[in-house]
Design an enzyme around this catalytic site. Structure first.
Site, PDB file in Angstrom:
ATOM      1  N   GLU A  37      -4.205 -31.931   4.556  1.00 38.62           N
ATOM      2  CA  GLU A  37      -4.718 -32.343   3.473  1.00 38.62           C
ATOM      3  C   GLU A  37      -5.890 -31.679   3.291  1.00 38.62           C
ATOM      4  O   GLU A  37      -6.652 -31.731   4.042  1.00 38.62           O
ATOM      5  CB  GLU A  37      -5.059 -33.323   3.481  1.00 38.62           C
ATOM      6  N   ARG A 263       2.213 -38.388  17.252  1.00 37.63           N
ATOM      7  CA  ARG A 263       1.528 -37.447  17.059  1.00 37.63           C
ATOM      8  C   ARG A 263       0.696 -36.980  18.424  1.00 37.63           C
ATOM      9  O   ARG A 263       0.976 -38.337  19.680  1.00 37.63           O
ATOM     10  CB  ARG A 263      -0.081 -39.071  16.238  1.00 37.63           C
ATOM     11  N   LYS A 273     -10.191 -36.695  11.846  1.00 40.37           N
ATOM     12  CA  LYS A 273     -11.433 -36.274  10.625  1.00 40.37           C
ATOM     13  C   LYS A 273     -12.541 -37.375  10.792  1.00 40.37           C
ATOM     14  O   LYS A 273     -13.768 -36.806  10.768  1.00 40.37           O
ATOM     15  CB  LYS A 273     -10.513 -35.644   9.585  1.00 40.37           C
TER      16      LYS A 273
END
Ligand code: ATP
Ligand code: MG
Length: 557
Positions: A37, A263, A273
């Site tokens: 993204e 992850r 982030k």
């Protein structure tokens, strides 16, 4: 690369792909994708995913697409698009002509939404956000059908078209898939597929007033690109049934399948982030590319190499079980890579002056020394042995412990690549601080030769000529957080309490050997006995050189 044999850690995805190729699924093709993204800078977790997706494609003769998942116009920016591309190239991967944006598919996704309506598989719902939540139920409570669930095809089409035309305000209506409000899987309780957003999009401008939801756009983008293996992290496991629903209920050109892996988390780091942004905004670090940050721009500036990151991704493998990777595994990959690729130099970070009494004033002896001990083909650098030199403060002890084998009064030590010296006298100022060490050198001992009478000299230390050296600022980095699990904090506190106040130490006047005059940006150096270093790409200038410590030497731990 290092001499060590590198075994790939187990990788269940490879086994799946091998089987698929054997059975002729997807005609034996392997097409993966990396779908960031564009709402922030890439970090080590993304690097893991990039190495995995591009690596699998490479290994099986397929290809990997770079697709920007730009379905959320609120948080996206072209600045991020550019930095993400640059980071992936830096890591050594190439998407070739396969650069895509989910926004390229907005028209197709919209046409398919109309098709779903015509087939009675989607409807416009006009519940408020709060009502939507209420009707959705939860894990213990089944959902309730929306009162708008049985709108006619005509009414649904009319409303969707008017939503698209911008006739309604945000939140007035949404488009939902008609599946099952009682499903134990919350993601199948008539999930949202379109919402109204009157936001400018970084690529489509103001063309659209409605935007597809990630869970709808993602499988269909995969299918449009004929991706075969769509690899994502575990939190999407429960989304897979809806992923499959989209593919099954629409005439898509491809038939992708989603696979999940755990992850990557690492000790001494935070990797979301949002938290990294907080560190930048609150100036706990100097920016996204602060060398202590786990961002790719940060580790690059720090001196981590692309090959060390790829080696790391290989070593840790992929798994379906959540785990926390020890930061030291990454550091060892960096060391192994740099040991093979960094040229050698000497630098004294905290200098103390040594005067060699039995050398004439103005003496300059050139000593050729290898740039890399195992790579004679790299050639040599010149060291300058002069009457005054610098050694590291910590390599001298006035009252040495019994296990101290470096320089002390009356004792000998070997200067790396040069001679054995003996300390004759310690000169101090009135405050008792050492000014200089008066020494003598043994002429017979150049470059590791034995002493003339067979005396044993155990210690070897690094040094730099005082007459012919350069000065530089050297930045030594510790871990950004002082504990392995920074997010584990008492109630009422957050990860910031675990920031390491000692994560940056600056040595303003380090003395570096002459050959480093021509140090190149992005070149890597081992300062012998100290660690691996590189020029700082941002702050270093001619006349004010700044070096970053990439990582220390394993032996010094
Ligand atoms: P963050 O949670 O840090 O904001 P994200 O998952 O929202 O990350 P995206 O841009 O959506 O970031 O991610 C792009 C790809 O990178 C996704 O396929 C995602 O699964 C993968 N990815 C992100 N973080 C990690 C991680 N820690 N380990 C492995 N893969 C990751
Ligand atoms: Mg995300």
């Amino acid at each position: 690369m290092s001499d060590k044999v590198i075994h790939d850690a187990p990788n269940f995805l490879k086994q799946i792909i091998e089987k698929d190729i054997e059975s002729g699924k997807h005609n034996g093709q392997v097409i993966t994708r990396f779908p960031p993204e564009p709402n922030g800078y890439l970090h080590l977790g993304h690097a893991k995913s990039i190495c995995l997706n591009f690596g699998l494609a490479e290994e099986f003769g397929g290809r990997c697409h770079l697709r920007f998942d730009d379905t959320n116009p609120d948080t996206e920016d072209v600045e991020y698009v550019e930095s993400i591309k640059e980071n992936i190239k830096w890591l050594g991967f190439d998407w070739g002509e396969h650069l895509y944006f989910a926004s390229d598919y907005f028209q197709q996704l919209y046409d398919w939404a109309e098709l779903l309506i015509r087939e009675g598989k989607a409807y416009v719902c006009s519940l408020s956000e709060e009502e939507l939540r209420e009707y959705r139920g939860d894990f213990n409570r089944p959902g309730k059908d929306s009162p708008y669930r049985n709108r006619s095809v005509e009414e649904n089409l009319d409303l969707l078209r008017r939503m698209k035309a911008g006739e309604f305000e945000e939140g007035e209506h949404v488009l939902r898939a008609k599946i099952d409000m009682k499903s134990p899987n919350m993601n199948l309780r008539d999930p949202l597929i379109y919402r109204i957003r009157k936001t400018h999009h970084h690529r489509t401008g103001d063309q659209w007033s409605i935007y597809p939801m990630y869970d709808y756009a993602h499988p269909l983008s995969d299918a449009i690109e004929k991706v075969t293996h769509s690899i994502c992290t575990l939190e999407f496991q429960d989304h897979r049934p809806f992923y499959d629903w989209c593919i099954e209920n629409l005439p898509t050109p491809g038939n992708p399948h989603q696979y999940e892996f755990a992850r990557m988390n690492m000790t001494y780091l935070v990797m979301s982030k949002r938290k990294l942004l907080q560190l930048v905004k609150e100036k706990h670090v100097s920016g996204w590319d602060d060398p202590r940050m786990p961002t790719l721009s940060g580790i690059r500036r720090r001196g981590y190499t692309p090959s060390s990151i790829r080696l790391f991704a290989k070593r840790i493998g992929v798994s379906k079980a959540e785990s926390i990777i020890d930061y030291e595994i990454l550091e060892n990959c960096v060391r192994d890579d740099l040991d093979a690729s960094a040229q050698r130099a000497m630098a004294v970070l905290k200098p103390v002056k040594v005067v060699i009494e039995n050398l004439p004033d103005g003496h300059v002896e050139e000593i050729a020394s290898s740039l890399h001990p195992k790579k004679p083909e790299w050639g040599k650098r010149t060291l300058y042995f002069t009457k005054e030199i610098y050694i590291e403060e910590s390599d001298f002890m006035e009252n040495p412990d019994s296990d101290f084998f470096r320089l002390s009064p009356g004792k000998e030590v070997r200067l790396r690549n040069a001679y054995v010296i003996k300390c004759k006298e310690v000169i101090k100022d009135s405050a008792g601080k050492i000014q200089e060490l008066r020494c003598e050198y043994d002429k017979a001992t150049l470059g590791g030769k034995p002493t003339s009478d067979g005396r044993k000299v155990k210690g070897v230390i690094h040094w730099v000529s005082a007459q012919k050296c350069i000065e530089a600022e050297v930045r030594i980095y510790g871990r950004l957080f002082k504990v392995p699990d920074p997010e584990n904090v008492p109630e009422g506190q957050d990860f910031r309490v675990n920031l390491n106040p000692e994560s940056l130490k600056i040595t303003p006047h380090a003395k570096l050997e002459w050959s480093l005059q021509n140090a190149a940006a992005e070149a890597h150096y081992q300062f012998e006995r100290v660690g691996y270093f590189c020029l700082d790409s941002k702050d270093s200038k001619p006349g004010h050189l700044v070096f970053n410590m990439t990582v220390d030497l394993a032996s010094s731990r």
